[in-house]
Design a protein around this motif. Sequence first.
Motif, PDB file in Angstrom:
ATOM      1  N   GLU A   1       0.833  -0.865   0.505  1.00 55.86           N
ATOM      2  CA  GLU A   1      -0.327   0.197  -0.279  1.00 55.86           C
ATOM      3  C   GLU A   1       1.301   1.315  -0.362  1.00 55.86           C
ATOM      4  O   GLU A   1       0.791   2.078  -0.954  1.00 55.86           O
TER       5      GLU A   1
ATOM      6  N   SER B   1      -6.182  -1.803   1.088  1.00 53.08           N
ATOM      7  CA  SER B   1      -5.243  -3.409   1.449  1.00 53.08           C
ATOM      8  C   SER B   1      -6.849  -4.022   2.128  1.00 53.08           C
ATOM      9  O   SER B   1      -8.249  -3.609   2.615  1.00 53.08           O
TER      10      SER B   1
ATOM     11  N   ILE C   1      -3.641  -5.831  -1.672  1.00 50.68           N
ATOM     12  CA  ILE C   1      -3.818  -4.111  -2.128  1.00 50.68           C
ATOM     13  C   ILE C   1      -5.000  -4.116  -3.464  1.00 50.68           C
ATOM     14  O   ILE C   1      -4.363  -5.237  -4.207  1.00 50.68           O
TER      15      ILE C   1
END
Length: 179
Positions: free
Chosen positions: A20, A34, A61
Amino acid sequence: MSHKNLQLATFGGGCFWCTEAVFIEIKGVEKVVSGYSGGNAPGHPTYREICSGLTGHAEVIQVTFDAHVISYEDLLVIFMTTHDPTTLNRQGADRGTQYRSVIYYHDEKQKEMAEVVLKKVTPYYKDPVVTEISPLDVFYEAEGYHQNYYKNNREQGYCSFVITPKLAKLRKLHADKLK
């Protein structure tokens, strides 16, 4: 004023906090969420369940990106060069199937591009690339405290010792793709 061409990409490269933090920095990336994907446990899994390794889900993600600004191919290259795609079910000290290297494709074009990029980057690694390429079945958003984790927790040890070096590598390898 140009219209955006928003698309989705879903990647698992170990801990979702790391991936992320990388993708938030990329030009053309509108949003990074996420979450969990790839498992077979019923219902919306929790972080605790994921950490058990029993759900089959990976930490992933989901990236919303503007394809007019950054291509899916460029995102794949960034993904493949900012984590270790040669370690099966492991990234650094994080071990288990929830930390596997995986590309979940959203359509056949993404699948084909993932295969092309894997072939392209494989010669740069000493060990075999073990990144899985699978169709996205379902994406479960992770709990709120996992979102923007690095931004909100930079002082924590994991962030300092694991994520900050990944971001330095990103800046070195892909400076032209940064916001």
